[in-house]
Every structure is written in structure tokens, then in C-alpha cells.
Design an enzyme around this catalytic site. Structure first.
Site, mmCIF file in Angstrom:
data_model
loop_
_atom_site.group_PDB
_atom_site.id
_atom_site.type_symbol
_atom_site.label_atom_id
_atom_site.label_comp_id
_atom_site.label_asym_id
_atom_site.label_seq_id
_atom_site.Cartn_x
_atom_site.Cartn_y
_atom_site.Cartn_z
ATOM 1 N N CYS A 67 105.312 69.663 103.911
ATOM 2 C CA CYS A 67 105.930 70.616 103.248
ATOM 3 C C CYS A 67 107.805 69.699 103.718
ATOM 4 O O CYS A 67 108.032 69.555 105.162
ATOM 5 C CB CYS A 67 106.699 71.730 102.585
ATOM 6 S SG CYS A 67 107.413 71.824 101.209
ATOM 7 N N CYS A 86 110.841 71.582 103.116
ATOM 8 C CA CYS A 86 111.712 72.852 103.089
ATOM 9 C C CYS A 86 112.709 73.125 104.127
ATOM 10 O O CYS A 86 113.539 73.711 103.896
ATOM 11 C CB CYS A 86 111.401 73.825 102.017
ATOM 12 S SG CYS A 86 109.771 74.370 102.241
ATOM 13 N N CYS A 136 111.821 71.353 99.091
ATOM 14 C CA CYS A 136 110.483 70.607 99.149
ATOM 15 C C CYS A 136 110.095 69.307 98.724
ATOM 16 O O CYS A 136 109.199 69.121 99.400
ATOM 17 C CB CYS A 136 109.546 71.299 98.413
ATOM 18 S SG CYS A 136 109.760 73.348 98.775
ATOM 19 N N LYS A 175 99.953 77.515 93.426
ATOM 20 C CA LYS A 175 101.023 77.686 94.341
ATOM 21 C C LYS A 175 102.334 78.496 93.244
ATOM 22 O O LYS A 175 103.261 78.091 92.233
ATOM 23 C CB LYS A 175 102.164 77.450 95.155
ATOM 24 C CG LYS A 175 103.152 77.979 95.937
ATOM 25 C CD LYS A 175 103.410 76.885 97.213
ATOM 26 C CE LYS A 175 104.648 77.939 97.803
ATOM 27 N NZ LYS A 175 105.416 76.287 98.693
ATOM 28 N N ARG A 213 110.870 83.006 103.332
ATOM 29 C CA ARG A 213 112.203 81.834 103.653
ATOM 30 C C ARG A 213 113.783 81.354 103.954
ATOM 31 O O ARG A 213 114.143 81.574 104.744
ATOM 32 C CB ARG A 213 112.902 81.911 102.206
ATOM 33 C CG ARG A 213 111.762 80.967 100.999
ATOM 34 C CD ARG A 213 112.395 81.030 99.705
ATOM 35 N NE ARG A 213 111.287 80.487 98.936
ATOM 36 C CZ ARG A 213 111.026 80.030 97.417
ATOM 37 N NH1 ARG A 213 111.925 80.230 97.178
ATOM 38 N NH2 ARG A 213 109.628 79.658 97.330
ATOM 39 N N LYS A 243 98.733 81.545 96.308
ATOM 40 C CA LYS A 243 99.926 82.089 96.818
ATOM 41 C C LYS A 243 100.610 81.965 95.893
ATOM 42 O O LYS A 243 100.832 81.417 94.947
ATOM 43 C CB LYS A 243 100.462 81.413 97.908
ATOM 44 C CG LYS A 243 101.087 81.421 98.065
ATOM 45 C CD LYS A 243 101.736 80.445 99.676
ATOM 46 C CE LYS A 243 102.700 80.957 99.789
ATOM 47 N NZ LYS A 243 103.740 79.695 101.104
ATOM 48 N N SER A 246 105.417 86.628 102.475
ATOM 49 C CA SER A 246 106.273 87.657 103.219
ATOM 50 C C SER A 246 106.543 88.898 102.433
ATOM 51 O O SER A 246 106.502 89.582 102.827
ATOM 52 C CB SER A 246 107.493 86.532 103.312
ATOM 53 O OG SER A 246 108.047 86.459 102.128
ATOM 54 N N TYR A 277 100.275 87.554 107.715
ATOM 55 C CA TYR A 277 101.240 88.427 108.651
ATOM 56 C C TYR A 277 100.482 89.318 109.662
ATOM 57 O O TYR A 277 101.164 89.588 110.757
ATOM 58 C CB TYR A 277 102.286 88.526 108.163
ATOM 59 C CG TYR A 277 103.250 86.998 107.531
ATOM 60 C CD1 TYR A 277 103.794 85.692 108.221
ATOM 61 C CD2 TYR A 277 103.533 87.256 106.565
ATOM 62 C CE1 TYR A 277 104.220 84.534 107.930
ATOM 63 C CE2 TYR A 277 103.791 85.905 105.817
ATOM 64 C CZ TYR A 277 104.583 84.929 107.018
ATOM 65 O OH TYR A 277 104.705 84.229 105.935
#
Ligand code: ZN
Length: 277
Positions: free
Chosen positions: A71, A73, A81, A146, A156, A199, A225, A264
Site C-alpha cells: 500500500c 499510505c 493509500c 476492507k 494508524r 477486515k 488494532s 496483534y
């Protein structure tokens, strides 16, 4: 994000060793370049952090599957992005850049490339570029469904990729529409995706199930996240049993039909699973 850090290539290698030892199958790499610009040109620099990290892992831990995020971003100074033109994403120019980035990752040795941008036609463009450059065996894991939304906030901040203006709703999906999600997934498969991703994961278990049932394709779900941070924060306050809620959250994603879970919690969960054996 608690327990989540940006690392150098050396530190990353320690984490990768740890992951391999715990029986985790693979890692997904995101890079923060030294400099950012309007086109995100560090994304296809063969010596940028991700490319270095891929080479380091593959030379020491050849069995650990290395997936790279494709990507722009993290690489653009505006945090979007794609490459912007008059306030809008320039789709064609962005596709060219993403294709170069994917080829650069494959050249470094990435096992799988994972485009996360949601631009139209990116899977086809990346597939074509990989094939033309001798990487026809490098699979594409497409972030096919997404959804736009607030669950990405903590990441982010960690990846320094919050858009400086506007948001990503023009190129990410509307949460209310699971028909659109299935259509997007089918399009990506038609363009050559080998594996598809949904996602976020937890709030979209129905989409995971639908995509799995309707495509039969290998499916990865990304527990993002915000999902992670909510469980961590409540556990830290003693409001929930963090380990058990974590395992239930992962089990739900698995039960919904995910073949692979990106989380995570990977190390924490792997530790718990191995202690239960
Ligand atoms: Zn992005």
C-alpha cells in the site's frame, strides 16, 4: 497501542525468531520509510525497511511465511493509500506504483504480497507485473473486503498513516452492505487473488462466513488494532479476563470460517495454545 512497537530490522528479527519458535506460521510486515513524499516512492525502493526485513527473515528463518503489506499510505506524505490528483485518488497512477512495490517485495523474497489499498483493478495490475518479472509463483492475498470505520485508529497512529485530509470512505467499503463485500471479493478472485481477506474481523463475522461459503477460497481475517486495543484496555482495568476474552475473540473468527487470522495477539495466543497442549 499497548505491546505494539515500531522496530528496526534487527529488533524485528528477534520478534520473528520468537514467533517462529512459538509455532506461528507467518508474519505480516509494514514499513515506515525514512522519508515520505507525494507518490510514496520509498515503497518500491529495494533497500527500504520492508525489503531489508524480508531479506533478513528469509535468510535466517526460511520456513516462516513472510507476507508484505502492499500500500502507499505509510509512504505518502498525505497519508492516503494512493497518489492524489486534485483531491482525488488517481487510480491508474496508483496501480502502477503498487505494482512496482509488489515486485520489489517479491524480489526481496516475500512469500505472499498483500495489497491493502482497495483501489479498482489493483489485483490484476499486481498479478500482471509479478508475472512479467518472473514472480508468477508469488501469491496475492487481497484485502478484498476492507470496511471503512473507526476500528483502525490505533494502528494508524502506530504506522503514522492517518490521512492528513479527508478519509478513506471513497475507497473502502460501507459497513452496512455485505452484498457489496461479496461482490468485491469475487472481483478480486476474478482478477487473480489467491487468498482473500476480510477486515476488521470481529464486527464482520457474518461477512467472513458469507465469503467463505460463497467462494470456498482461502480466507484470512484481520483482527485489527481497535479490536485488540479494546480487549487490552478492559483487561488492564481488570474488567475482563484478557486471556480468555482474547481466545474467545479468536475462536469466533475461526468458527466464522477464517483459515488464517492476522492478530496483534499472535504471540500471546500461541503461548496460551501451547500451554494447553
Ligand atoms: Zn493504505
Amino acid at each position: 497501542m499497548p505491546g505494539v512497537f515500531q522496530t528496526s530490522v534487527d529488533e524485528m528479527l528477534n520478534d520473528a525468531r520468537d514467533a517462529a519458535q512459538l509455532g506461528i506460521g507467518g508474519v505480516l510486515l509494514f514499513g515506515i520509510p525514512e522519508t515520505k513524499d507525494a507518490t510514496g516512492s520509498q515503497a518500491w525502493n529495494d533497500n527500504a525497511p520492508v525489503q531489508q526485513a524480508v531479506r533478513a527473515i528469509k535468510s535466517e528463518l526460511p520456513d516462516l511465511v513472510v507476507i508484505t503489506d502492499v500500500c502507499l499510505c505509510e509512504y505518502t506524505d498525505h497519508g492516503h493509500c494512493g497518489i492524489m490528483h486534485d483531491g482525488d485518488v488517481d487510480n491508474d497512477q496508483t496501480l502502477e506504483a503498487l505494482a512496482k512495490e509488489a515486485v520489489s517485495h517479491a524480489r526481496a523474497g516475500a512469500d505472499i504480497v498483500a495489497p491493502s489499498d482497495m483501489m479498482d483493478g489493483r489485483v490484476r495490475a499486481i498479478r500482471q507485473a509479478l508475472d512479467e518479472n518472473g514472480f508468477s509463483n508469488t501469491p496475492i492475498l487481497s484485502y478484498a473486503a476492507k470496511f471503512a470505520g473507526p476500528f483502525y485508529g490505533p494502528f494508524r497512529d502506530a504506522a503514522e498513516s492517518t490521512p492528513k485530509f479527508g478519509d478513506r470512505r471513497s475507497y473502502q467499503m460501507d459497513s452496512g452492505n455485505s452484498d457489496e463485500a461479496v461482490r468485491e471479493v469475487l472481483l478480486d478472485i476474478e482478477e487473480g487473488a489467491d487468498m482473500v481477506m476480510v477486515k476488521p474481523a470481529g464486527p464482520f463475522l457474518d461477512v467472513i462466513r458469507r465469503v467463505k461459503d460463497e467462494t470456498g477460497y482461502p480466507l484470512a481475517a484481520y483482527q485489527v488494532s481497535g479490536e485488540y486495543a479494546m480487549i487490552q484496555a478492559a483487561a488492564e482495568r481488570g474488567w475482563i479476563d484478557g486471556d480468555r476474552v482474547m481466545m474467545d475473540s479468536l475462536l469466533g473468527i475461526r468458527r466464522a470460517g477464517a483459515d488464517v487470522i492476522i492478530t496483534y495477539f499472535a504471540r500471546q495466543a500461541a503461548k496460551q495454545l501451547s500451554s494447553q497442549r
